[in-house]
Design an enzyme around this catalytic site. Sequence first.
Site, PDB file in Angstrom:
ATOM      1  N   ASP A 102      -2.815  49.326 -26.301  1.00  0.00           N
ATOM      2  CA  ASP A 102      -3.347  48.350 -25.349  1.00  0.00           C
ATOM      3  C   ASP A 102      -2.210  47.391 -24.976  1.00  0.00           C
ATOM      4  OD1 ASP A 102      -5.347  46.990 -23.874  1.00  0.00           O
ATOM      5  OD2 ASP A 102      -5.866  45.730 -25.566  1.00  0.00           O
ATOM      6  N   LYS A 130      -3.958  52.241 -22.378  1.00  0.00           N
ATOM      7  CA  LYS A 130      -4.312  51.330 -21.283  1.00  0.00           C
ATOM      8  C   LYS A 130      -3.025  50.686 -20.787  1.00  0.00           C
ATOM      9  CE  LYS A 130      -8.618  49.222 -22.921  1.00  0.00           C
ATOM     10  NZ  LYS A 130      -9.136  47.938 -23.444  1.00  0.00           N
TER      11      LYS A 130
HETATM   12  P1  IMP Z   1      -2.732  46.310 -29.082  1.00  0.00           P
HETATM   13  O1  IMP Z   1      -2.009  45.706 -30.252  1.00  0.00           O
HETATM   14  O2  IMP Z   1      -3.152  45.264 -28.076  1.00  0.00           O
HETATM   15  O3  IMP Z   1      -2.014  47.468 -28.448  1.00  0.00           O
HETATM   16  O4  IMP Z   1      -4.132  46.796 -29.599  1.00  0.00           O
HETATM   17  C1  IMP Z   1      -4.269  47.764 -30.511  1.00  0.00           C
HETATM   18  C2  IMP Z   1      -5.627  47.680 -31.159  1.00  0.00           C
HETATM   19  O5  IMP Z   1      -6.563  46.892 -30.407  1.00  0.00           O
HETATM   20  C3  IMP Z   1      -6.225  49.042 -31.236  1.00  0.00           C
HETATM   21  O6  IMP Z   1      -5.818  49.709 -32.392  1.00  0.00           O
HETATM   22  C4  IMP Z   1      -7.697  48.743 -31.228  1.00  0.00           C
HETATM   23  O7  IMP Z   1      -8.121  48.514 -32.544  1.00  0.00           O
HETATM   24  C5  IMP Z   1      -7.833  47.465 -30.446  1.00  0.00           C
HETATM   25  N1  IMP Z   1      -8.285  47.732 -29.050  1.00  0.00           N
HETATM   26  C6  IMP Z   1      -7.595  47.607 -27.903  1.00  0.00           C
HETATM   27  N2  IMP Z   1      -8.322  47.927 -26.825  1.00  0.00           N
HETATM   28  C7  IMP Z   1      -9.531  48.298 -27.317  1.00  0.00           C
HETATM   29  C8  IMP Z   1     -10.748  48.778 -26.694  1.00  0.00           C
HETATM   30  O8  IMP Z   1     -10.892  48.950 -25.470  1.00  0.00           O
HETATM   31  N3  IMP Z   1     -11.778  49.038 -27.536  1.00  0.00           N
HETATM   32  C9  IMP Z   1     -11.701  48.890 -28.886  1.00  0.00           C
HETATM   33  N4  IMP Z   1     -10.589  48.464 -29.499  1.00  0.00           N
HETATM   34  C10 IMP Z   1      -9.515  48.167 -28.719  1.00  0.00           C
END
Ligand code: IMP
Length: 179
Positions: A102, A130
């Site tokens: 994300d 995403k």
């Molecule tokens: P990042 O550090 O922002 O890349 O997020 C990573 C973590 O955020 C993932 O391993 C998920 O646990 C959580 N996450 C991000 N987007 C979503 C979503 O749309 N649904 C559920 N969990 C999400």
Amino acid sequence: MHEDVKKVLFTATEINSRVRELGNIISTDFMGYNPLIIGILNGSFVFVADLVRQITGRCQVDFMAVSSYGSGTESSGRVKIIKDLSISVKDRDIILVDDILDSGNTLYYLCQVLEARGPASISIAVLLDKPSRRAKPITANYTGFVIPDEFVVGYGLDYDDKYRNLDFIGVLKPEIYNK
Ligand code: IMP
Ligand code: MG
């Protein structure tokens, strides 16, 4: 379908066939090697379980748990290791496996931590990406599906630790997290 889900993005059958493809590609890329698959808990547990069963040849599996989200839908940018690995990554080919890429905060931080431990190589496999939300310069080597900026649940992904057990991936109704 579930009453809190607005629409289904990927059915169990679609996920299954894509995970099989990813497993085939990883099997080819790591043929003759013994990669260490590192699942990032909790979200990746379903994906890891399905993915490793599609990997032919040798591999080992370990897990790390990190916290980055709390109960909201936005990453804080701060990542904390809650559970560390049991297997050493020194001189190992590691494949970090997460449910979704994300903002990139989680995997960016973990790559830095693991790089300092002297692995032979680091690859990243995620079921979902995403890209529109990326805050850190990080890309996955293996991606299941690229999705738009919507909050999704199921197949390991949660909101407030719920919905991980759904066998499909769906978009959560906004009224659930705006409550
Ligand atoms: P990042 O550090 O922002 O890349 O997020 C990573 C973590 O955020 C993932 O391993 C998920 O646990 C959580 N996450 C991000 N987007 C979503 C979503 O749309 N649904 C559920 N969990 C999400
Ligand atoms: Mg999560």
